[in-house]
Write a protein that holds these residues in place. Structure first.
Motif, PDB file in Angstrom:
ATOM      1  N   LEU A  50       2.552  12.904  -9.222  1.00 54.45           N
ATOM      2  CA  LEU A  50       1.657  14.182  -8.876  1.00 54.45           C
ATOM      3  C   LEU A  50       2.465  15.301  -9.038  1.00 54.45           C
ATOM      4  O   LEU A  50       2.762  15.838  -9.335  1.00 54.45           O
ATOM      5  CB  LEU A  50       1.001  14.019  -7.536  1.00 54.45           C
ATOM      6  CG  LEU A  50      -0.511  14.140  -7.542  1.00 54.45           C
ATOM      7  CD1 LEU A  50      -0.803  13.667  -5.750  1.00 54.45           C
ATOM      8  CD2 LEU A  50      -1.036  14.451  -8.433  1.00 54.45           C
ATOM      9  N   LEU A  51       4.109  14.463  -8.333  1.00 53.79           N
ATOM     10  CA  LEU A  51       5.106  15.355  -8.746  1.00 53.79           C
ATOM     11  C   LEU A  51       5.568  16.093  -9.823  1.00 53.79           C
ATOM     12  O   LEU A  51       6.552  16.720  -9.884  1.00 53.79           O
ATOM     13  CB  LEU A  51       6.375  14.974  -7.486  1.00 53.79           C
ATOM     14  CG  LEU A  51       5.974  14.950  -5.219  1.00 53.79           C
ATOM     15  CD1 LEU A  51       6.881  14.271  -4.939  1.00 53.79           C
ATOM     16  CD2 LEU A  51       5.295  16.842  -6.080  1.00 53.79           C
ATOM     17  N   THR A  52       5.579  15.219 -10.239  1.00 50.76           N
ATOM     18  CA  THR A  52       5.853  14.888 -11.882  1.00 50.76           C
ATOM     19  C   THR A  52       5.349  16.585 -12.618  1.00 50.76           C
ATOM     20  O   THR A  52       5.768  16.669 -14.212  1.00 50.76           O
ATOM     21  CB  THR A  52       6.336  13.380 -12.676  1.00 50.76           C
ATOM     22  OG1 THR A  52       4.865  13.372 -12.992  1.00 50.76           O
ATOM     23  CG2 THR A  52       7.519  12.805 -11.907  1.00 50.76           C
ATOM     24  N   MET A  53       4.332  16.639 -12.136  1.00 51.90           N
ATOM     25  CA  MET A  53       3.308  17.874 -12.802  1.00 51.90           C
ATOM     26  C   MET A  53       3.332  19.308 -12.262  1.00 51.90           C
ATOM     27  O   MET A  53       3.435  19.731 -13.604  1.00 51.90           O
ATOM     28  CB  MET A  53       1.972  17.396 -12.134  1.00 51.90           C
ATOM     29  CG  MET A  53       1.469  16.047 -12.602  1.00 51.90           C
ATOM     30  SD  MET A  53       0.175  16.111 -11.535  1.00 51.90           S
ATOM     31  CE  MET A  53      -1.198  16.556 -12.036  1.00 51.90           C
ATOM     32  N   ASN A  54       3.944  19.624 -11.092  1.00 54.89           N
ATOM     33  CA  ASN A  54       4.475  20.365 -10.921  1.00 54.89           C
ATOM     34  C   ASN A  54       5.763  20.589  -9.724  1.00 54.89           C
ATOM     35  O   ASN A  54       6.382  19.513  -9.696  1.00 54.89           O
ATOM     36  CB  ASN A  54       3.831  21.163 -10.635  1.00 54.89           C
ATOM     37  CG  ASN A  54       3.084  22.209 -11.527  1.00 54.89           C
ATOM     38  OD1 ASN A  54       3.033  22.173 -12.556  1.00 54.89           O
ATOM     39  ND2 ASN A  54       1.606  22.105 -11.374  1.00 54.89           N
ATOM     40  N   ASP A  55       6.120  21.344  -9.597  1.00 56.85           N
ATOM     41  CA  ASP A  55       7.508  21.179  -9.209  1.00 56.85           C
ATOM     42  C   ASP A  55       7.035  22.197  -8.007  1.00 56.85           C
ATOM     43  O   ASP A  55       6.220  22.684  -7.635  1.00 56.85           O
ATOM     44  CB  ASP A  55       9.432  22.135  -9.341  1.00 56.85           C
ATOM     45  CG  ASP A  55       9.198  23.472  -9.538  1.00 56.85           C
ATOM     46  OD1 ASP A  55       8.676  24.514  -8.246  1.00 56.85           O
ATOM     47  OD2 ASP A  55       9.806  23.747  -9.930  1.00 56.85           O
ATOM     48  N   PRO A  56       7.906  21.459  -6.732  1.00 52.26           N
ATOM     49  CA  PRO A  56       7.648  22.003  -5.344  1.00 52.26           C
ATOM     50  C   PRO A  56       6.395  23.202  -5.016  1.00 52.26           C
ATOM     51  O   PRO A  56       5.679  23.778  -4.705  1.00 52.26           O
ATOM     52  CB  PRO A  56       8.169  21.296  -4.042  1.00 52.26           C
ATOM     53  CG  PRO A  56       9.499  20.443  -4.817  1.00 52.26           C
ATOM     54  CD  PRO A  56       8.822  20.928  -6.575  1.00 52.26           C
ATOM     55  N   LYS A  57       7.602  24.082  -5.546  1.00 49.57           N
ATOM     56  CA  LYS A  57       7.080  25.510  -5.431  1.00 49.57           C
ATOM     57  C   LYS A  57       6.003  25.693  -5.987  1.00 49.57           C
ATOM     58  O   LYS A  57       5.229  27.003  -5.897  1.00 49.57           O
ATOM     59  CB  LYS A  57       8.316  27.036  -6.172  1.00 49.57           C
ATOM     60  CG  LYS A  57       8.127  27.785  -5.842  1.00 49.57           C
ATOM     61  CD  LYS A  57       9.892  28.628  -6.033  1.00 49.57           C
ATOM     62  CE  LYS A  57       9.534  30.368  -5.412  1.00 49.57           C
ATOM     63  NZ  LYS A  57      10.810  31.123  -5.318  1.00 49.57           N
ATOM     64  N   GLU A  58       5.914  25.742  -6.955  1.00 50.11           N
ATOM     65  CA  GLU A  58       4.639  25.717  -8.052  1.00 50.11           C
ATOM     66  C   GLU A  58       3.314  25.332  -7.033  1.00 50.11           C
ATOM     67  O   GLU A  58       2.667  25.805  -6.865  1.00 50.11           O
ATOM     68  CB  GLU A  58       4.669  25.265  -9.247  1.00 50.11           C
ATOM     69  CG  GLU A  58       5.946  26.271 -10.512  1.00 50.11           C
ATOM     70  CD  GLU A  58       5.585  25.192 -11.719  1.00 50.11           C
ATOM     71  OE1 GLU A  58       5.103  24.931 -11.784  1.00 50.11           O
ATOM     72  OE2 GLU A  58       6.886  25.218 -12.044  1.00 50.11           O
ATOM     73  N   ALA A 100       1.313  -1.327   0.123  1.00 49.13           N
ATOM     74  CA  ALA A 100      -0.175   0.011   0.170  1.00 49.13           C
ATOM     75  C   ALA A 100       0.454   1.339  -0.461  1.00 49.13           C
ATOM     76  O   ALA A 100       0.998   2.486  -0.969  1.00 49.13           O
ATOM     77  CB  ALA A 100      -1.006   0.158   0.776  1.00 49.13           C
ATOM     78  N   ALA A 101       2.069   1.246   0.566  1.00 49.11           N
ATOM     79  CA  ALA A 101       2.618   2.179   1.022  1.00 49.11           C
ATOM     80  C   ALA A 101       3.813   2.774  -0.775  1.00 49.11           C
ATOM     81  O   ALA A 101       3.676   3.456  -0.592  1.00 49.11           O
ATOM     82  CB  ALA A 101       4.237   2.636   1.860  1.00 49.11           C
ATOM     83  N   HIS A 150       1.762   7.608  -6.474  1.00 48.92           N
ATOM     84  CA  HIS A 150       0.433   8.065  -6.989  1.00 48.92           C
ATOM     85  C   HIS A 150       1.101   9.360  -6.599  1.00 48.92           C
ATOM     86  O   HIS A 150       1.240  10.234  -6.668  1.00 48.92           O
ATOM     87  CB  HIS A 150      -1.152   7.941  -6.177  1.00 48.92           C
ATOM     88  CG  HIS A 150      -1.002   6.725  -6.550  1.00 48.92           C
ATOM     89  ND1 HIS A 150      -2.259   6.837  -7.873  1.00 48.92           N
ATOM     90  CD2 HIS A 150      -1.654   5.821  -6.213  1.00 48.92           C
ATOM     91  CE1 HIS A 150      -2.391   5.923  -8.398  1.00 48.92           C
ATOM     92  NE2 HIS A 150      -2.279   4.848  -7.056  1.00 48.92           N
ATOM     93  N   VAL A 151       2.456  10.483  -5.754  1.00 50.33           N
ATOM     94  CA  VAL A 151       2.742  10.673  -4.993  1.00 50.33           C
ATOM     95  C   VAL A 151       3.285  11.511  -5.776  1.00 50.33           C
ATOM     96  O   VAL A 151       3.821  11.948  -6.471  1.00 50.33           O
ATOM     97  CB  VAL A 151       3.749  10.903  -3.579  1.00 50.33           C
ATOM     98  CG1 VAL A 151       4.087  12.099  -3.224  1.00 50.33           C
ATOM     99  CG2 VAL A 151       2.425  10.834  -2.511  1.00 50.33           C
ATOM    100  N   LYS A 152       4.258  10.217  -6.138  1.00 51.22           N
ATOM    101  CA  LYS A 152       5.637  10.257  -7.681  1.00 51.22           C
ATOM    102  C   LYS A 152       5.451  11.010  -8.887  1.00 51.22           C
ATOM    103  O   LYS A 152       5.089  11.934  -9.867  1.00 51.22           O
ATOM    104  CB  LYS A 152       6.282   8.881  -7.813  1.00 51.22           C
ATOM    105  CG  LYS A 152       7.471   9.411  -8.637  1.00 51.22           C
ATOM    106  CD  LYS A 152       7.950   8.041  -8.862  1.00 51.22           C
ATOM    107  CE  LYS A 152       9.254   7.895 -10.038  1.00 51.22           C
ATOM    108  NZ  LYS A 152       9.869   6.939 -10.245  1.00 51.22           N
TER     109      LYS A 152
END
Length: 81
Positions: free
Chosen positions: A24-32, A13-14, A20-22
């Motif tokens: 999402l993170l490819t969509m924008n950088d953390p600052k955005e 599950a982890a 899924h998080v990975k």
């Protein structure tokens, strides 16, 4: 005939959540992400006068705050790398 599937292990599950998080993170950088979260939350707060009392507003703020902290930590890790 009903087939029962074994429950998913915590590790699998982890790993699935991590994928899924990975993604999402490819969509924008953390600052955005942080800037977008502020935009979303600001719009939500402005709309509160029209939406009326929300008994879960403090819970929503805590969720928002944790998401902002999460992306800020990612930004710090990225800068340190």
């Amino acid at each position: 005939m009903n087939k029962q599937t074994p429950p998913e292990s915590q590790d699998s599950a982890a790993l699935a959540y991590g994928e899924h998080v990975k993604t999402l993170l490819t969509m924008n950088d953390p600052k955005e992400w942080v800037e977008d979260l502020w935009t979303i939350y600001t719009g939500f707060m402005v709309a509160q006068s029209e939406l009326g009392h929300n008994p879960h507003a403090s819970d929503l703020f805590c969720t928002f705050r944790e998401l902002v902290f999460f992306f800020q930590k990612l930004e710090e890790r990225k800068a340190a790398a």
